[in-house]
Design a protein around this motif. Sequence first.
Motif, PDB file in Angstrom:
ATOM      1  N   MET A 172       0.851  -1.207   0.000  1.00  0.00           N
ATOM      2  CA  MET A 172       0.000   0.000   0.000  1.00  0.00           C
ATOM      3  C   MET A 172       0.885   1.255   0.000  1.00  0.00           C
ATOM      4  N   PRO A 173       0.626   2.193  -0.937  1.00  0.00           N
ATOM      5  CA  PRO A 173       1.412   3.425  -0.907  1.00  0.00           C
ATOM      6  C   PRO A 173       1.003   4.294   0.281  1.00  0.00           C
ATOM      7  N   LEU A 174       1.855   5.266   0.603  1.00  0.00           N
ATOM      8  CA  LEU A 174       1.498   6.224   1.657  1.00  0.00           C
ATOM      9  C   LEU A 174       0.339   7.088   1.173  1.00  0.00           C
ATOM     10  N   ARG A 175      -0.437   7.585   2.118  1.00  0.00           N
ATOM     11  CA  ARG A 175      -1.576   8.426   1.720  1.00  0.00           C
ATOM     12  C   ARG A 175      -1.113   9.858   1.408  1.00  0.00           C
ATOM     13  N   THR A 176      -1.844  10.498   0.517  1.00  0.00           N
ATOM     14  CA  THR A 176      -1.601  11.919   0.254  1.00  0.00           C
ATOM     15  C   THR A 176      -2.414  12.722   1.278  1.00  0.00           C
ATOM     16  N   PRO A 177      -2.082  14.019   1.448  1.00  0.00           N
ATOM     17  CA  PRO A 177      -2.914  14.844   2.331  1.00  0.00           C
ATOM     18  C   PRO A 177      -4.386  14.804   1.907  1.00  0.00           C
ATOM     19  N   GLU A 178      -4.632  14.808   0.610  1.00  0.00           N
ATOM     20  CA  GLU A 178      -6.024  14.803   0.120  1.00  0.00           C
ATOM     21  C   GLU A 178      -6.739  13.498   0.509  1.00  0.00           C
ATOM     22  N   GLN A 179      -6.037  12.388   0.387  1.00  0.00           N
ATOM     23  CA  GLN A 179      -6.653  11.109   0.797  1.00  0.00           C
ATOM     24  C   GLN A 179      -6.938  11.109   2.299  1.00  0.00           C
ATOM     25  N   TYR A 180      -6.026  11.701   3.057  1.00  0.00           N
ATOM     26  CA  TYR A 180      -6.267  11.819   4.503  1.00  0.00           C
ATOM     27  C   TYR A 180      -7.530  12.656   4.751  1.00  0.00           C
ATOM     28  N   PHE A 181      -7.639  13.806   4.080  1.00  0.00           N
ATOM     29  CA  PHE A 181      -8.828  14.657   4.287  1.00  0.00           C
ATOM     30  C   PHE A 181     -10.109  13.881   3.949  1.00  0.00           C
ATOM     31  N   GLN A 182     -10.076  13.195   2.806  1.00  0.00           N
ATOM     32  CA  GLN A 182     -11.303  12.479   2.379  1.00  0.00           C
ATOM     33  C   GLN A 182     -11.676  11.383   3.386  1.00  0.00           C
ATOM     34  N   SER A 183     -10.669  10.798   4.039  1.00  0.00           N
ATOM     35  CA  SER A 183     -10.954   9.706   4.986  1.00  0.00           C
ATOM     36  C   SER A 183     -11.705  10.214   6.221  1.00  0.00           C
ATOM     37  N   LEU A 184     -11.703  11.528   6.429  1.00  0.00           N
ATOM     38  CA  LEU A 184     -12.391  12.088   7.606  1.00  0.00           C
ATOM     39  C   LEU A 184     -13.869  12.339   7.325  1.00  0.00           C
ATOM     40  N   ARG A 185     -14.262  12.157   6.060  1.00  0.00           N
ATOM     41  CA  ARG A 185     -15.675  12.360   5.707  1.00  0.00           C
ATOM     42  C   ARG A 185     -16.398  11.025   5.875  1.00  0.00           C
ATOM     43  N   ASP A 186     -16.735  10.702   7.134  1.00  0.00           N
ATOM     44  CA  ASP A 186     -17.407   9.440   7.426  1.00  0.00           C
ATOM     45  C   ASP A 186     -18.546   9.718   8.395  1.00  0.00           C
ATOM     46  N   ALA A 187     -18.955   8.709   9.146  1.00  0.00           N
ATOM     47  CA  ALA A 187     -20.155   8.877   9.977  1.00  0.00           C
ATOM     48  C   ALA A 187     -19.836   9.365  11.385  1.00  0.00           C
ATOM     49  N   ARG A 188     -18.654   9.955  11.596  1.00  0.00           N
ATOM     50  CA  ARG A 188     -18.266  10.376  12.956  1.00  0.00           C
ATOM     51  C   ARG A 188     -19.261  11.398  13.518  1.00  0.00           C
ATOM     52  N   ARG A 189     -19.461  11.301  14.834  1.00  0.00           N
ATOM     53  CA  ARG A 189     -20.387  12.236  15.505  1.00  0.00           C
ATOM     54  C   ARG A 189     -19.562  13.192  16.351  1.00  0.00           C
ATOM     55  N   VAL A 190     -19.405  14.409  15.808  1.00  0.00           N
ATOM     56  CA  VAL A 190     -18.610  15.438  16.464  1.00  0.00           C
ATOM     57  C   VAL A 190     -19.524  16.610  16.797  1.00  0.00           C
ATOM     58  N   TYR A 191     -19.387  17.138  18.013  1.00  0.00           N
ATOM     59  CA  TYR A 191     -20.156  18.326  18.422  1.00  0.00           C
ATOM     60  C   TYR A 191     -19.189  19.452  18.758  1.00  0.00           C
ATOM     61  N   TYR A 192     -19.557  20.676  18.348  1.00  0.00           N
ATOM     62  CA  TYR A 192     -18.776  21.868  18.674  1.00  0.00           C
ATOM     63  C   TYR A 192     -19.744  22.916  19.172  1.00  0.00           C
ATOM     64  N   ARG A 193     -19.552  23.408  20.383  1.00  0.00           N
ATOM     65  CA  ARG A 193     -20.457  24.374  21.008  1.00  0.00           C
ATOM     66  C   ARG A 193     -21.912  23.911  20.899  1.00  0.00           C
ATOM     67  N   GLY A 194     -22.133  22.654  21.247  1.00  0.00           N
ATOM     68  CA  GLY A 194     -23.488  22.118  21.325  1.00  0.00           C
ATOM     69  C   GLY A 194     -24.126  21.743  20.003  1.00  0.00           C
ATOM     70  N   ARG A 195     -23.404  21.956  18.914  1.00  0.00           N
ATOM     71  CA  ARG A 195     -23.999  21.656  17.602  1.00  0.00           C
ATOM     72  C   ARG A 195     -23.269  20.524  16.906  1.00  0.00           C
ATOM     73  N   ALA A 196     -24.041  19.672  16.221  1.00  0.00           N
ATOM     74  CA  ALA A 196     -23.425  18.588  15.457  1.00  0.00           C
ATOM     75  C   ALA A 196     -22.631  19.184  14.292  1.00  0.00           C
ATOM     76  N   VAL A 197     -21.470  18.590  14.035  1.00  0.00           N
ATOM     77  CA  VAL A 197     -20.628  19.053  12.919  1.00  0.00           C
ATOM     78  C   VAL A 197     -20.777  18.044  11.790  1.00  0.00           C
ATOM     79  N   PRO A 198     -21.472  18.417  10.695  1.00  0.00           N
ATOM     80  CA  PRO A 198     -21.725  17.428   9.642  1.00  0.00           C
ATOM     81  C   PRO A 198     -20.463  17.042   8.878  1.00  0.00           C
ATOM     82  N   ASP A 199     -19.517  17.979   8.732  1.00  0.00           N
ATOM     83  CA  ASP A 199     -18.302  17.689   7.964  1.00  0.00           C
ATOM     84  C   ASP A 199     -17.143  18.416   8.648  1.00  0.00           C
ATOM     85  N   VAL A 200     -16.230  17.656   9.269  1.00  0.00           N
ATOM     86  CA  VAL A 200     -15.180  18.310  10.067  1.00  0.00           C
ATOM     87  C   VAL A 200     -14.266  19.195   9.209  1.00  0.00           C
ATOM     88  N   LEU A 201     -14.116  18.838   7.941  1.00  0.00           N
ATOM     89  CA  LEU A 201     -13.213  19.627   7.097  1.00  0.00           C
ATOM     90  C   LEU A 201     -13.777  21.006   6.802  1.00  0.00           C
TER      91      LEU A 201
END
Length: 483
Positions: free
Chosen positions: A1-30
């Motif tokens: 497997m090759p190393l990931r590019t920064p772009e591949q890393y960014f895209q990998s963060l677009r999943d079903a994670r449940r993140v809240y910031y100041r009481g609000r759900a964050v739909p896309d961390v990027l």
Amino acid sequence: MPLRTPEQYFQSLRDARRVYYRGRAVPDVLDHPVIGLAARHAAIDYEMAEDPRYRDLAVVDGTSRYFVPPRSTDDLLSRSRLIETATRLGGTLVVLIKEIGTDALFGLSIVAHEMDKRLGTPYAERVRAFHKHCAEGDLALAVAQTDVKGDRGLGPAEQAARGHPDAYLRIVERRPDGIVVRGAKAHTSVSTNANELIVLPTRAMAEADADYAVAFAIPVDTPGVTLIASPHGGGDKNTFEHPIAARHKMMETLTVFEDVFVPNERVFMAGEWQFAGPLALTFVEYHRFTAVSYKLPLVDALVGVALLLAEYNGVERAGHVRDKLSWLIAYAEGLRALTHMAAHRCQRHPTVLGGEIAVPDPLTVNTAKLHFASNYHQAVARVQDIAGGLLVTGPAEEDLGAELGDRVRHYLGGKLGTDTEARLRALNLASDLTASDFGGYQEVLAVHAEGSIEAEKLTILRNYDHRTARDYARQLADTGRGA
Ligand SMILES: Cc1cc2nc3c(=O)[nH]c(=O)nc-3n(C[C@H](O)[C@H](O)[C@H](O)COP(=O)(O)OP(=O)(O)OC[C@H]3O[C@@H](n4cnc5c(N)ncnc54)[C@H](O)[C@@H]3O)c2cc1C
């Protein structure tokens, strides 16, 4: 497997994670203004692997160096240099998405070997497989070790007996195919922008705490995991007033586990309470080596900005300023020397990752961390002293515009011939490092991250050779000379 590019890393963060910031759900961390900044800061690790200037340091035989178990002093020194360089590129802020996770993987690899040998558990193969998964996938990792803890004077089971079973993360159900866990971990760095979450016990456990002796790894978007992000240091910042904090960010979360299922192949400890303490400590010894490596750019920056401001202010020859500058240099170089010495004095332990693994010397690492942490606020005070009050009273970037710029340049020039804007930029750097919310973050990070100061003292006491020192003193007392 090759190393990931920064772009591949960014895209990998677009999943079903449940993140809240100041009481609000964050739909896309990027897309989030604060968490997105943290993700871009974290991408430095991926950028370095692609950059010809850093490739030899960051990559070993096609794998990110972070994942390669250190076998020798040289390997530990290279790992330290990689962490130091990444942090330098990160404007004094550690990148951490591979540093902390591999500290945990190395700790697990040593303790799984010992546990399987002593208790006949099946963890070696699981740790090996998970290490392979992370290395081959070039993944970003967070480590949730610190429990919320509740009453610090009581252990997990003692608090459960008093009606609060959730002061520490625990196993609430054991199934044939895995375990179900409940609880919360505090201060989890980089979790908002990592792929995998490694969970470790915080402390030594007693037999009654067996359900709390638990270690595992899960993808960040596993059902039941909620990340409540800290807003500290978030918000709009311009690069003139905050040259570092406007460009670099690390996120921490309260990481909540609500009946989270962990499949057997991802469980690395489930009830082996005798090994909770050793696992917590083994991880921490690697992690404190990471810490003292990533502190180096920060202490270098304090020295550099103090030198710069002493010149701009025309006080570089004053006796008390030279005294403060020499103290700062000795502080930084003392930390560097101790960090390198921890690698030179490394010990070797059997590991499930094949052969032996080099572990930084705990006595020296903890001495280095204590030297850094217990003197950090004094270093900050010296920089603030040399800089002067403009650290918190300086003009805004807008004041350098057409209407007010001439007056600001005329009055705030410092030593004759000084470029006022350069002086103000240096003052703003010192302010960002020592007097901003980022400066406060660095101060708390210095005292608490990778374990509080008292934890370092305990390890120093435990690892020092008391008997040899006592014998020497006894010989001196008896005969006036040592053997
Ligand atoms: C910016 C930041 C990032 C961090 N990142 C991570 C991370 O990624 N993952 C992670 O797992 N953790 C992380 N930590 C957590 C860090 O390891 C803890 O903050 C540290 O271990 C202290 O724990 P605490 O914050 O609960 O403070 P406490 O443990 O409450 O400490 C407060 C004081 O109480 C004292 N104390 C505590 N217990 C006792 C006791 N039993 N007896 C006597 N004195 C006691 C301590 O010595 C200290 O003086 C991070 C922390 C910070 C600040």
